[in-house]
Scaffold this active site. Structure first.
Site, PDB file in Angstrom:
ATOM      1  N   HIS A   1       5.100  -9.231  11.017  1.00 53.53           N
ATOM      2  CA  HIS A   1       6.209  -9.408  10.132  1.00 53.53           C
ATOM      3  C   HIS A   1       7.835  -9.832  10.383  1.00 53.53           C
ATOM      4  CE1 HIS A   1       2.457  -7.797   7.155  1.00 53.53           C
ATOM      5  NE2 HIS A   1       2.527  -7.663   7.965  1.00 53.53           N
TER       6      HIS A   1
ATOM      7  N   GLU B   1      -6.416  -6.555   8.735  1.00 53.75           N
ATOM      8  CA  GLU B   1      -5.862  -5.830   8.157  1.00 53.75           C
ATOM      9  C   GLU B   1      -5.476  -7.457   7.141  1.00 53.75           C
ATOM     10  OE1 GLU B   1      -2.831  -3.488   8.015  1.00 53.75           O
ATOM     11  OE2 GLU B   1      -3.023  -3.438   5.893  1.00 53.75           O
TER      12      GLU B   1
ATOM     13  N   HIS C   1      -2.165  -0.910  14.409  1.00 55.58           N
ATOM     14  CA  HIS C   1      -1.750   0.376  13.543  1.00 55.58           C
ATOM     15  C   HIS C   1      -3.421   0.853  13.802  1.00 55.58           C
ATOM     16  CE1 HIS C   1      -1.520  -0.927   9.769  1.00 55.58           C
ATOM     17  NE2 HIS C   1      -1.259  -1.889  10.478  1.00 55.58           N
TER      18      HIS C   1
ATOM     19  N   HIS D   1       0.917  -1.140   0.260  1.00 58.19           N
ATOM     20  CA  HIS D   1       0.311  -0.177   0.298  1.00 58.19           C
ATOM     21  C   HIS D   1       0.717   1.424   0.242  1.00 58.19           C
ATOM     22  CE1 HIS D   1       0.776  -0.139   4.612  1.00 58.19           C
ATOM     23  NE2 HIS D   1      -0.418  -1.309   3.912  1.00 58.19           N
TER      24      HIS D   1
ATOM     25  N   TYR E   1       9.604   0.747   9.475  1.00 53.96           N
ATOM     26  CA  TYR E   1       8.182   0.096   9.671  1.00 53.96           C
ATOM     27  C   TYR E   1       7.621   1.345  10.592  1.00 53.96           C
ATOM     28  CZ  TYR E   1       4.469  -2.689  10.129  1.00 53.96           C
ATOM     29  OH  TYR E   1       3.064  -3.096  10.577  1.00 53.96           O
TER      30      TYR E   1
ATOM     31  N   ASP F   1      -3.404  -8.555   5.243  1.00 57.50           N
ATOM     32  CA  ASP F   1      -2.380  -9.556   5.295  1.00 57.50           C
ATOM     33  C   ASP F   1      -2.395 -10.848   6.342  1.00 57.50           C
ATOM     34  OD1 ASP F   1      -1.942  -7.011   6.720  1.00 57.50           O
ATOM     35  OD2 ASP F   1      -0.016  -6.922   6.567  1.00 57.50           O
TER      36      ASP F   1
ATOM     37  N   ASP G   1       1.170  -6.574  14.545  1.00 61.26           N
ATOM     38  CA  ASP G   1       2.332  -5.799  13.439  1.00 61.26           C
ATOM     39  C   ASP G   1       3.624  -4.449  13.988  1.00 61.26           C
ATOM     40  OD1 ASP G   1       1.182  -6.997  10.959  1.00 61.26           O
ATOM     41  OD2 ASP G   1       0.005  -4.017  10.578  1.00 61.26           O
TER      42      ASP G   1
ATOM     43  N   HIS H   1      -5.069  -8.628  14.566  1.00 60.31           N
ATOM     44  CA  HIS H   1      -5.145  -7.912  13.205  1.00 60.31           C
ATOM     45  C   HIS H   1      -6.386  -7.989  12.477  1.00 60.31           C
ATOM     46  CE1 HIS H   1      -4.691  -4.505  11.212  1.00 60.31           C
ATOM     47  NE2 HIS H   1      -3.308  -4.881  10.565  1.00 60.31           N
TER      48      HIS H   1
END
Ligand SMILES: Cc1cc2nc3c(=O)[nH]c(=O)nc-3n(C[C@H](O)[C@H](O)[C@H](O)COP(=O)(O)O)c2cc1C
Length: 397
Positions: A225, A80, A145, A24, A192, A82, A164, A78
């Protein structure tokens, strides 16, 4: 790849994305990983899943340990995509007894997948769930986030599964922080932070304080990650504190865009002046430097010096891109100045100054405009501007 036992009976079962180059708008020039963890206990628990195209990697890794249908709980730290892209398919396979998530997690899961009927178990900060020999303690980390973000802490293993937070986009065959180059690891972690967490810095400060006050012992931070932290935990926590407080070094960032190199000549002279004052400088031409690299360099710079020539009464397009991006990330405690070449109307410097004022960047000089190609005298003025910025940096640091 293969599953890796990170603690006794707890495995990394995630996926490595060697090829992703854009996340993104963030340049992931070294790929990324989507980490997921499997705890083998009375209630077999899967922490997070992976991006949809990597579902088979996740299943394959789980299979090496156990038949996926034997999993009892899925924790969604989370929402999101991914980390949840393959969640609906995993739920079909696993048919879990519980999908454990935060209140905002449940809301976001329903908004993504439109399934009110999944077996949600909503947990809030302080809630605990026993899975047998282990107890999972949950800490909501709203807006770190996303609103749904959450930590899962396994007391018995002193293991923080941090979603994250503390992550890095870096695809490696290694899984742990002490197995890779230290400087590169912290560079990816800084990138990051700068590109994802920077706007939420006040929340990061509060979270670090809260976790400290809880007195929880952390032997391992398993982020979603990149590399898992086991050796450099005090260092990464200190780095997060420094980044969140936006501590700066004696460093300036000269960021510019140019059509016919006039603004570039000015940029180099400003850099020269900064160097004369003993300040470290990073000069970044926006045609060759990705916005996410610029923000990473800005993280610990005290000054930002913005340069653009005037194009159709405005600034150049890559400069407009970085300003939009920077505005959202809200860096603080910076000083700045602007410069640029022009032909007839010369609006760029005024627009750059306006932007910095809106961003509460302290503009320490009205800036320099040069008509077409700079003369030696013009470049001397640029050196002087560099020296002025350098002196201001040294005063503030
Ligand atoms: C397509 C185009 C549009 C331009 N529009 C303006 C303008 O609106 N106002 C102005 O002052 N100069 C304008 N210029 C002139 C440039 O700002 C000038 O050539 C300047 O010296 C270029 O600096 P650079 O080499 O750093 O890009 C324009 C130049 C081009 C090529």
């Amino acid at each position: 790849m293969w599953p890796v036992e990170i603690k006794k009976d707890i495995y990394w079962v995630g996926a490595i994305d060697w090829d992703i180059r854009d996340f993104h708008g963030y340049s992931t020039y070294k790929g990324s990983t989507y980490n997921a963890f499997l705890a083998m206990d009375d209630k077999i628990t899967l922490f997070d899943t992976v991006k949809k195209p990597f579902k088979n990697d996740l299943i394959h890794h789980i299979h090496k340990i156990i038949d996926p249908t034997k999993i009892d709980y899925i924790v969604v730290n989370h929402v999101e995509m991914d980390h949840t892209g393959c969640l609906p398919e995993m739920i079909e396979i696993i048919k879990p007894e519980k999908i454990i998530t935060s209140p905002m997690g449940k809301k976001a899961l329903i908004s993504h997948f439109h399934r009110e009927d999944w077996p949600y178990e909503v947990v809030k900060t302080g809630d605990e769930i026993s899975i047998g020999k282990r107890t999972i303690h949950f800490i909501e980390t709203r807006m770190l986030h996303w609103p749904d973000s959450m930590f899962s802490y396994i007391k018995e293993d002193k293991l923080l599964i941090s979603s994250d937070a503390f992550g890095q986009h870096w695809a490696t065959s290694e899984r742990f922080d002490d197995e890779v180059d230290h400087a590169e690891l912290f560079k990816h972690a800084a990138k990051y932070y700068a590109n994802i967490l920077l706007p939420y810095s006040p929340r990061v400060i509060k979270l670090l304080d809260d976790v400290n006050a809880m007195g929880i012992e952390i032997e391992m931070i398993a982020t979603d990650h990149g590399l898992i932290w086991r050796k450099y935990i005090p260092e990464i926590i200190q780095a997060y504190s420094d980044w969140a407080h936006q501590k700066s070094k004696k460093k300036a960032l000269v960021v510019y865009e140019t059509m016919w190199h006039s603004t570039e000549m000015m940029a180099n002279s400003i850099a020269h002046g900064l160097v004369q004052e003993g300040v470290s400088v990073e000069v970044m031409d926006l045609k060759f430097n990705h916005r996410s690299e610029v923000i990473t360099e800005l993280l610990d710079a005290k000054a930002i010096v913005l340069g653009s020539s005037t194009l159709n009464n405005g600034i150049l397009p890559n400069m407009a891109d970085i300003l939009t991006y920077m505005k959202g990330l809200r860096p603080t405690n910076k000083i700045g100045a602007a410069f640029g070449s022009y032909g007839w109307s010369g609006e760029a410097v005024k627009l750059l100054n306006q932007f910095m004022e809106e961003m509460k960047i302290k503009v320490i000089d009205p800036g320099i405009k040069v008509n077409y190609v700079p003369t030696h005298d013009d470049l001397d003025l640029c050196i002087e501007l560099g020296r002025k910025i350098g002196k201001a940096i040294k005063k503030d640091i």
